[in-house]
Every structure is written in C-alpha cells, then in structure tokens.
Design a protein around this motif. Sequence first.
Motif, short mmCIF file in Angstrom:
data_model
loop_
_atom_site.label_atom_id
_atom_site.label_comp_id
_atom_site.label_asym_id
_atom_site.label_seq_id
_atom_site.Cartn_x
_atom_site.Cartn_y
_atom_site.Cartn_z
N TYR A 153 35.47 36.64 38.25
CA TYR A 153 35.01 37.80 37.47
C TYR A 153 35.78 38.15 36.57
N TYR A 178 40.00 51.85 44.45
CA TYR A 178 40.13 50.92 45.49
C TYR A 178 39.05 49.92 45.96
N ALA A 179 39.57 48.87 46.36
CA ALA A 179 38.19 47.87 46.68
C ALA A 179 37.66 48.40 47.96
N ALA A 229 40.12 40.66 49.18
CA ALA A 229 41.39 39.87 48.97
C ALA A 229 42.41 40.21 50.05
P1 FAD Z 1 42.65 46.92 46.58
O1 FAD Z 1 42.51 46.41 47.81
O2 FAD Z 1 42.17 47.86 46.33
O3 FAD Z 1 44.41 46.95 46.39
C1 FAD Z 1 44.91 47.25 45.41
C2 FAD Z 1 46.52 47.82 45.55
O4 FAD Z 1 46.16 49.35 45.97
C3 FAD Z 1 47.23 47.14 46.77
O5 FAD Z 1 48.34 47.50 46.42
C4 FAD Z 1 46.88 48.04 48.07
O6 FAD Z 1 47.82 48.11 48.91
C5 FAD Z 1 46.46 49.41 47.41
N1 FAD Z 1 45.37 50.10 48.09
C6 FAD Z 1 44.33 49.64 48.27
N2 FAD Z 1 43.52 50.61 48.96
C7 FAD Z 1 43.82 51.59 48.70
C8 FAD Z 1 43.75 53.06 49.07
N3 FAD Z 1 42.44 53.23 49.72
N4 FAD Z 1 44.75 54.05 49.04
C9 FAD Z 1 45.95 53.73 48.42
N5 FAD Z 1 46.28 52.67 47.91
C10 FAD Z 1 45.39 51.67 48.31
N6 FAD Z 1 41.01 39.42 39.70
C11 FAD Z 1 39.91 39.58 38.87
O7 FAD Z 1 39.92 40.35 37.80
N7 FAD Z 1 38.73 38.82 38.85
C12 FAD Z 1 38.66 37.90 39.83
O8 FAD Z 1 37.73 37.18 40.11
C13 FAD Z 1 39.64 37.87 40.97
N8 FAD Z 1 39.56 37.17 42.00
C14 FAD Z 1 40.69 37.21 42.94
C15 FAD Z 1 40.28 36.44 44.21
C16 FAD Z 1 41.30 36.63 45.34
C17 FAD Z 1 41.13 35.58 46.46
C18 FAD Z 1 42.46 37.32 45.21
C19 FAD Z 1 43.39 37.24 46.38
C20 FAD Z 1 42.71 38.22 43.92
C21 FAD Z 1 41.71 38.10 43.07
N9 FAD Z 1 41.78 38.81 41.78
C22 FAD Z 1 40.78 38.87 40.85
C23 FAD Z 1 42.98 39.71 41.41
C24 FAD Z 1 42.67 41.26 42.09
O9 FAD Z 1 41.70 41.70 41.21
C25 FAD Z 1 44.16 41.91 41.81
O10 FAD Z 1 45.10 41.56 42.79
C26 FAD Z 1 43.91 43.59 42.08
O11 FAD Z 1 45.16 44.13 41.30
C27 FAD Z 1 43.81 44.00 43.25
O12 FAD Z 1 42.74 43.77 43.68
P2 FAD Z 1 42.13 44.28 45.17
O13 FAD Z 1 40.85 44.01 45.48
O14 FAD Z 1 43.02 43.44 46.19
O15 FAD Z 1 42.59 45.67 45.21
#
Ligand code: FAD
Length: 278
Positions: A47, A119-120, A138
């Motif tokens: 995405y 956050y995710a 992720a």
């Molecule tokens: P989160 O899980 O939200 O984490 C982000 C950061 O915040 C981390 O440092 C985490 O430790 C911290 N964090 C998480 N939750 C909290 C909380 N509740 N409070 C405080 N800190 C928190 N990007 C795209 O744009 N499109 C894609 O299609 C895409 N596909 C991907 C597929 C895979 C398998 C992977 C590994 C990555 C992908 N990415 C993609 C990249 C991803 O969007 C980035 O790495 C992004 O910076 C983090 O997304 P996440 O969902 O891991 O975030």
Amino acid sequence: MKLREIYSTDKTVISFEVFPPKSEPEKLLKETAILANHNPAFISLTYGAGGNENKSFNLLKNIKDAGINVMPHFTCITSTKENIEKDIKKLSQLGVENILALRGDIPQDKSLMKHDFHYANELVSFIKEKTNLSSGVAGYPEGHIESPDLKTDIDNLKRKVDAGADAIFTQLFFENEFFFDYVNRVRDAGITIPVIAGIMPVISRKQVHKMTSMANISVPKKLKEALEKYQDNALLDFGIEFASEQCRGLIKENVKGLHFYTLNKSYSTDKILNNIKE
Ligand code: FAD
C-alpha cells in the motif's frame, strides 16, 4: 482461508509480496502467474502512501480473478477513520480475508498526517471491531528504526498482538541469527502467533542500498564482498544462492512461513523455490 488456518500446517507456508506498478499491470500479472506455480497461500499487495487507490483495488481483483488469494497491506497514518472504515469494508466485500495492518512511515510532509490513528495496534483493534478480516502485522528482527531498542519494539509488537493480530511478517534480514534471536525474544514476551520470515533476493546494489538506508538491516561481510565483486547476472546468481541458503537454514529450524519480497520480478524467487525443493 484466514491467517490462523493458513499457518496451522506443519509445512513451511510460501507467500509473495508485490507492489502496484506505476504502469503495465499486465506485466506483473505474468510474473504472478509464474509465482503461482509454487502454490503460495497468498500474494500480499503493498500500500503506497498517497498511491492510486482505484488502481490497487483493480489489481487486487485481477490477482484474485486469477485464483490467487490476496492479502492487501493497509497503512493508517495518513487516513481518516471514516475513509479507513469505508476501505476495509470494501475489501471485505471483495472477498478478502486477510490484511496486513500497518501504521506506515511518518510522512516528510507532516500535514499529510490525519491523527485518527497513531500506531498500528489501533488499526488492528479497529479492523477487528468493524470487519471479519484477519490481521497480520509487521515485525522487525533488528528493531524498528524509530525504536530506542529491541525490547521496547517487542513490547509495542505485543500491543498489536493483544489487539488481535494473527501473524507477524518480518522486515527482510540477511542473517538468520537475527531472525532466530527475534523469535526467541518474541516468545519470551508471551507472544505465540506465527512469525513469518521476510526474504528478499538480492537483485542489485542499488536495491540493497535503498533498503538498508531506510531500515535497520545488517549486511553481512559475505554479502558486502559480493556487492563489490559482482554485478548484473553474476550478482543475480549470487543473490539466488545466498537466499536459497538462508531459506534452507530457516526451514531446518521449522520456520512457519517464508514471505518473499519479489520486487515484482519472479525470476530469482522462482529459482530459489526450485533450489530449496531439491
Ligand atoms: P507500529 O507497529 O505502529 O510501530 C511504529 C513505531 O512505533 C515502532 O518504533 C514501535 O516500536 C512504536 N510503537 C508502536 N506502537 C506504539 C505505541 N502504542 N506506543 C508507543 N510506541 C509505539 N509501508 C507502507 O507504506 N506500505 C506497505 O505496504 C508496507 N508494507 C510493509 C510490510 C512489512 C512486512 C513491513 C515489515 C513493513 C512494511 N511497511 C510498509 C513499512 C512500515 O509502514 C513502516 O516500517 C512503519 O514505519 C511502521 O509501521 P508499523 O505498522 O510497523 O508501525
């Protein structure tokens, strides 16, 4: 089939990642047809922030019409709650069963952020509340780039799992030890869902530099030397051998799944899968 069922087998599950190409989607469909010979459980479709939504939905339908399950990736940082609800319901109606729930990278232009989701883990909860979709999330064997340390990152991973995630898809890595150590730490944190290994065949120097400049990904000496020594077909061949060796090592340790970052090219991934069958 939902993620939990997909990974309930004792065999190593194969899946592929592709991205919506800027043009000529029919070329990608030819590549996915080759990859389909390896019976993937699904193909995941990335995405792009600010990407063309309709183009992605059309491509998703095309891959599905070819009889292959699709797991769309979905990021939340630049979308409103209202739009996300509309899109995830549309995906459900298209017969999609699984989604990769992501925050997405913080955009350089901060005005693009919508602040409905931070956050995710919040997205995973929302998807669970509004749909029947199963969520993958992720994971980062060497830690997410914003995270102060791996422990903090795994504590945050746990939030996504507690919110209802069914599988973890890792960032690519070039040294299996990072993956094995990560899985041990994840299990120590009380997380029991499958951790799927992200594998990216080396295709070019440029590709490795791009990936390693954007994320915490170590490049081992053997790969560094090969990047200096080889190019074009010789580097492609090295990349196939290198990833085949990685996959053999992972399978030996009973990895639940191998998720290949294909970069929309079937050539290397096809060869790797033939190699590891032997
Ligand atoms: P989160 O899980 O939200 O984490 C982000 C950061 O915040 C981390 O440092 C985490 O430790 C911290 N964090 C998480 N939750 C909290 C909380 N509740 N409070 C405080 N800190 C928190 N990007 C795209 O744009 N499109 C894609 O299609 C895409 N596909 C991907 C597929 C895979 C398998 C992977 C590994 C990555 C992908 N990415 C993609 C990249 C991803 O969007 C980035 O790495 C992004 O910076 C983090 O997304 P996440 O969902 O891991 O975030």
